[in-house]
Motif scaffolding. Structure first.
Motif, PDB file in Angstrom:
ATOM      1  N   HIS A  72      11.694  -5.390  -3.368  1.00 24.26           N
ATOM      2  CA  HIS A  72      10.719  -5.565  -2.300  1.00 24.26           C
ATOM      3  C   HIS A  72      11.450  -5.771  -0.985  1.00 24.26           C
ATOM      4  O   HIS A  72      12.196  -6.729  -0.825  1.00 24.26           O
ATOM      5  CB  HIS A  72       9.830  -6.797  -2.579  1.00 24.26           C
ATOM      6  N   GLN A  73      11.268  -4.881  -0.039  1.00 19.59           N
ATOM      7  CA  GLN A  73      11.925  -5.004   1.256  1.00 19.59           C
ATOM      8  C   GLN A  73      11.189  -5.989   2.156  1.00 19.59           C
ATOM      9  O   GLN A  73      11.799  -6.606   3.007  1.00 19.59           O
ATOM     10  CB  GLN A  73      11.984  -3.631   1.936  1.00 19.59           C
ATOM     11  N   GLN A  74       9.887  -6.116   1.971  1.00 19.49           N
ATOM     12  CA  GLN A  74       9.136  -7.022   2.809  1.00 19.49           C
ATOM     13  C   GLN A  74       9.134  -8.401   2.209  1.00 19.49           C
ATOM     14  O   GLN A  74       9.057  -8.573   1.005  1.00 19.49           O
ATOM     15  CB  GLN A  74       7.681  -6.551   2.942  1.00 19.49           C
ATOM     16  N   ASP A  75       9.238  -9.392   3.094  1.00 22.55           N
ATOM     17  CA  ASP A  75       9.175 -10.776   2.644  1.00 22.55           C
ATOM     18  C   ASP A  75       7.795 -11.306   2.945  1.00 22.55           C
ATOM     19  O   ASP A  75       7.460 -11.531   4.093  1.00 22.55           O
ATOM     20  CB  ASP A  75      10.231 -11.618   3.367  1.00 22.55           C
TER      21      ASP A  75
ATOM     22  N   MET B 253       9.357 -18.699 -17.906  1.00 25.67           N
ATOM     23  CA  MET B 253       8.184 -17.863 -18.201  1.00 25.67           C
ATOM     24  C   MET B 253       7.967 -16.836 -17.097  1.00 25.67           C
ATOM     25  O   MET B 253       7.632 -15.674 -17.361  1.00 25.67           O
ATOM     26  CB  MET B 253       6.945 -18.744 -18.337  1.00 25.67           C
ATOM     27  N   ALA B 254       8.174 -17.272 -15.849  1.00 24.95           N
ATOM     28  CA  ALA B 254       8.031 -16.350 -14.723  1.00 24.95           C
ATOM     29  C   ALA B 254       9.093 -15.255 -14.789  1.00 24.95           C
ATOM     30  O   ALA B 254       8.793 -14.068 -14.600  1.00 24.95           O
ATOM     31  CB  ALA B 254       8.136 -17.112 -13.403  1.00 24.95           C
ATOM     32  N   GLN B 255      10.328 -15.629 -15.076  1.00 24.07           N
ATOM     33  CA  GLN B 255      11.410 -14.649 -15.124  1.00 24.07           C
ATOM     34  C   GLN B 255      11.193 -13.631 -16.237  1.00 24.07           C
ATOM     35  O   GLN B 255      11.473 -12.439 -16.056  1.00 24.07           O
ATOM     36  CB  GLN B 255      12.758 -15.346 -15.328  1.00 24.07           C
ATOM     37  N   GLU B 256      10.684 -14.082 -17.369  1.00 22.76           N
ATOM     38  CA  GLU B 256      10.474 -13.180 -18.508  1.00 22.76           C
ATOM     39  C   GLU B 256       9.139 -12.443 -18.430  1.00 22.76           C
ATOM     40  O   GLU B 256       8.841 -11.620 -19.291  1.00 22.76           O
ATOM     41  CB  GLU B 256      10.562 -13.971 -19.819  1.00 22.76           C
ATOM     42  N   GLY B 257       8.324 -12.753 -17.415  1.00 27.00           N
ATOM     43  CA  GLY B 257       7.046 -12.074 -17.254  1.00 27.00           C
ATOM     44  C   GLY B 257       6.046 -12.376 -18.356  1.00 27.00           C
ATOM     45  O   GLY B 257       5.278 -11.503 -18.763  1.00 27.00           O
ATOM     46  N   VAL B 258       6.044 -13.618 -18.834  1.00 24.11           N
ATOM     47  CA  VAL B 258       5.158 -13.994 -19.934  1.00 24.11           C
ATOM     48  C   VAL B 258       3.804 -14.443 -19.390  1.00 24.11           C
ATOM     49  O   VAL B 258       3.692 -15.508 -18.784  1.00 24.11           O
ATOM     50  CB  VAL B 258       5.774 -15.126 -20.785  1.00 24.11           C
TER      51      VAL B 258
ATOM     52  N   LEU C 101       0.933 -20.618 -10.457  1.00 23.11           N
ATOM     53  CA  LEU C 101       2.330 -20.618 -10.020  1.00 23.11           C
ATOM     54  C   LEU C 101       3.075 -19.393 -10.547  1.00 23.11           C
ATOM     55  O   LEU C 101       3.907 -18.811  -9.847  1.00 23.11           O
ATOM     56  CB  LEU C 101       3.030 -21.902 -10.481  1.00 23.11           C
ATOM     57  N   LEU C 102       2.788 -19.007 -11.773  1.00 21.67           N
ATOM     58  CA  LEU C 102       3.426 -17.808 -12.332  1.00 21.67           C
ATOM     59  C   LEU C 102       3.103 -16.588 -11.475  1.00 21.67           C
ATOM     60  O   LEU C 102       4.003 -15.791 -11.150  1.00 21.67           O
ATOM     61  CB  LEU C 102       2.953 -17.579 -13.765  1.00 21.67           C
ATOM     62  N   TRP C 103       1.838 -16.440 -11.093  1.00 19.24           N
ATOM     63  CA  TRP C 103       1.458 -15.305 -10.266  1.00 19.24           C
ATOM     64  C   TRP C 103       2.171 -15.347  -8.918  1.00 19.24           C
ATOM     65  O   TRP C 103       2.551 -14.301  -8.369  1.00 19.24           O
ATOM     66  CB  TRP C 103      -0.056 -15.265 -10.066  1.00 19.24           C
ATOM     67  N   LYS C 104       2.349 -16.509  -8.351  1.00 21.29           N
ATOM     68  CA  LYS C 104       3.016 -16.615  -7.050  1.00 21.29           C
ATOM     69  C   LYS C 104       4.484 -16.214  -7.148  1.00 21.29           C
ATOM     70  O   LYS C 104       5.026 -15.556  -6.254  1.00 21.29           O
ATOM     71  CB  LYS C 104       2.871 -18.042  -6.509  1.00 21.29           C
ATOM     72  N   PHE C 105       5.142 -16.599  -8.246  1.00 23.93           N
ATOM     73  CA  PHE C 105       6.529 -16.171  -8.447  1.00 23.93           C
ATOM     74  C   PHE C 105       6.598 -14.659  -8.624  1.00 23.93           C
ATOM     75  O   PHE C 105       7.496 -14.003  -8.088  1.00 23.93           O
ATOM     76  CB  PHE C 105       7.132 -16.873  -9.665  1.00 23.93           C
ATOM     77  N   TRP C 106       5.662 -14.099  -9.371  1.00 21.77           N
ATOM     78  CA  TRP C 106       5.673 -12.646  -9.574  1.00 21.77           C
ATOM     79  C   TRP C 106       5.389 -11.910  -8.274  1.00 21.77           C
ATOM     80  O   TRP C 106       5.941 -10.829  -8.036  1.00 21.77           O
ATOM     81  CB  TRP C 106       4.650 -12.273 -10.652  1.00 21.77           C
ATOM     82  N   ASP C 107       4.560 -12.467  -7.431  1.00 18.89           N
ATOM     83  CA  ASP C 107       4.279 -11.835  -6.145  1.00 18.89           C
ATOM     84  C   ASP C 107       5.528 -11.766  -5.269  1.00 18.89           C
ATOM     85  O   ASP C 107       5.703 -10.820  -4.501  1.00 18.89           O
ATOM     86  CB  ASP C 107       3.183 -12.608  -5.401  1.00 18.89           C
ATOM     87  N   LEU C 108       6.397 -12.770  -5.380  1.00 18.37           N
ATOM     88  CA  LEU C 108       7.630 -12.786  -4.583  1.00 18.37           C
ATOM     89  C   LEU C 108       8.710 -11.888  -5.175  1.00 18.37           C
ATOM     90  O   LEU C 108       9.726 -11.646  -4.527  1.00 18.37           O
ATOM     91  CB  LEU C 108       8.161 -14.217  -4.467  1.00 18.37           C
ATOM     92  N   ASP C 109       8.514 -11.428  -6.432  1.00 14.42           N
ATOM     93  CA  ASP C 109       9.471 -10.508  -7.052  1.00 14.42           C
ATOM     94  C   ASP C 109      10.885 -11.086  -7.028  1.00 14.42           C
ATOM     95  O   ASP C 109      11.818 -10.491  -6.478  1.00 14.42           O
ATOM     96  CB  ASP C 109       9.428  -9.154  -6.339  1.00 14.42           C
ATOM     97  N   ILE C 110      11.045 -12.252  -7.648  1.00 15.99           N
ATOM     98  CA  ILE C 110      12.327 -12.961  -7.662  1.00 15.99           C
ATOM     99  C   ILE C 110      13.366 -12.154  -8.441  1.00 15.99           C
ATOM    100  O   ILE C 110      13.079 -11.615  -9.513  1.00 15.99           O
ATOM    101  CB  ILE C 110      12.166 -14.349  -8.293  1.00 15.99           C
ATOM    102  N   SER C 111      14.570 -12.080  -7.917  1.00 16.14           N
ATOM    103  CA  SER C 111      15.646 -11.337  -8.579  1.00 16.14           C
ATOM    104  C   SER C 111      16.363 -12.224  -9.601  1.00 16.14           C
ATOM    105  O   SER C 111      16.166 -13.444  -9.652  1.00 16.14           O
ATOM    106  CB  SER C 111      16.657 -10.844  -7.543  1.00 16.14           C
ATOM    107  N   VAL C 112      17.224 -11.602 -10.411  1.00 11.96           N
ATOM    108  CA  VAL C 112      17.937 -12.328 -11.464  1.00 11.96           C
ATOM    109  C   VAL C 112      18.831 -13.421 -10.865  1.00 11.96           C
ATOM    110  O   VAL C 112      18.864 -14.551 -11.364  1.00 11.96           O
ATOM    111  CB  VAL C 112      18.770 -11.346 -12.306  1.00 11.96           C
ATOM    112  N   LYS C 113      19.534 -13.088  -9.811  1.00 13.66           N
ATOM    113  CA  LYS C 113      20.416 -14.079  -9.200  1.00 13.66           C
ATOM    114  C   LYS C 113      19.620 -15.221  -8.589  1.00 13.66           C
ATOM    115  O   LYS C 113      20.019 -16.392  -8.676  1.00 13.66           O
ATOM    116  CB  LYS C 113      21.300 -13.419  -8.132  1.00 13.66           C
TER     117      LYS C 113
END
Length: 273
Positions: A39-42, A115-120, A166-178
């Motif tokens: 995601h290029q946009q923040d 859970m957010a990282q694994e997309g559960v 909260l899970l949806w909010k993390f997914w919306d930000l598209d957090i990277s592995v690092k």
């Protein structure tokens, strides 16, 4: 103009710490390849499921709709979370009493982050409480009914809904592995608990993880620290997640009457009280 990161439960942001040779910094960065930004946009989180703060939701109880599938995935997330902790030498450099405090107060937010990282995601089924008339007809005393109502049957819908939001909010930000790795370090070494014997050391570890996250975001998002501020706000919200609700929803069907805390301590080889 860059957005100032919010101050809160995660201590002061002292960016002067030299983490070039830090064990924690190397551990968090190890094994993560070059990140591709999706995601290029923040942008800030915008998705929400349900309404929070409704008192009627506190009384409603829910269980998983497909416990066989979801409990298995939740167990995998917990195992990965514990593996992450075991692979951090810095965690075992603090006294076992501090390890105990850090684990007990932070395993739940770490689990939700996993859970957010694994997309559960998961579906719920509401438990129907027996009506007062039915209890009377079945000759159930009020005392027995109260004991039944207070027993561990399902999780609070309000608490579970808070976690799903909260899970949806993390997914919306598209957090990277690092970013996830640095966030885990920030959460694990939460210095908000002042009963730690090695509080200054834990604070230093948290500041190192915060600095690593800020530098990564600054590089990947063209020095726009708005994303950094959003993420810190989200992990602060993770501290409000009820650990009992998590245990009841995802692990009670597996553990029965066993206590999850005991399993966590044994897995990490932490000396109990």
């Amino acid at each position: 103009m860059a957005t100032e990161p919010p101050a809160g439960k995660f201590g002061n942001h002292q960016w002067e710490t030299d983490h070039g040779k830090s064990i924690l910094y190397q551990s968090l960065s190890k094994g993560h390849g070059r990140e591709t930004k999706r995601h290029q946009q923040d942008g800030g989180p915008h998705r929400s499921t349900g309404s929070e703060g409704c008192s009627c939701m506190d009384r409603r109880r829910v269980v998983l709709k497909t416990p066989e599938v979801t409990c298995r995935r939740a167990s995998e997330v917990l195992l990965k979370t514990l593996t992450f902790i075991r692979n951090l030498p810095s965690f075992y450099h603090v006294p076992w009493e501090d390890q105990l405090v850090l684990l007990r107060q932070n395993w739940a937010p770490l689990f939700v982050l996993g859970m957010a990282q694994e997309g559960v995601d998961f579906d719920l089924r509401e438990i129907s409480a027996p009506s007062l008339l039915k209890k009377i007809l079945l000759n159930q005393s009020l005392t027995a009914s109260n004991e039944l109502g207070s027993s561990s049957l399902g999780a609070s819908l309000a608490e579970v809904q808070k976690m799903k939001n909260l899970l949806w909010k993390f997914w919306d930000l598209d957090i990277s592995v690092k970013e996830y790795a640095y966030l885990k370090g920030i959460i694990l070494f939460n210095s908000g608990c002042h009963v730690l014997n090695c509080l200054p050391y834990v604070q230093t570890l948290q500041q190192e993880a915060q600095q690593a996250l800020m530098e990564f975001i600054s590089t990947m998002f063209h020095r726009n620290l708005g994303r950094f501020a959003w993420i810190l706000q989200l992990i602060a919200s993770l501290q409000d997640i009820n650990a009992d609700a998590i245990e009841e929803l995802f692990f009670r069907p597996i553990l029965g009457q066993a206590t999850l805390n005991v399993l966590l301590l044994e897995t990490l080889h932490i000396k109990p009280d």
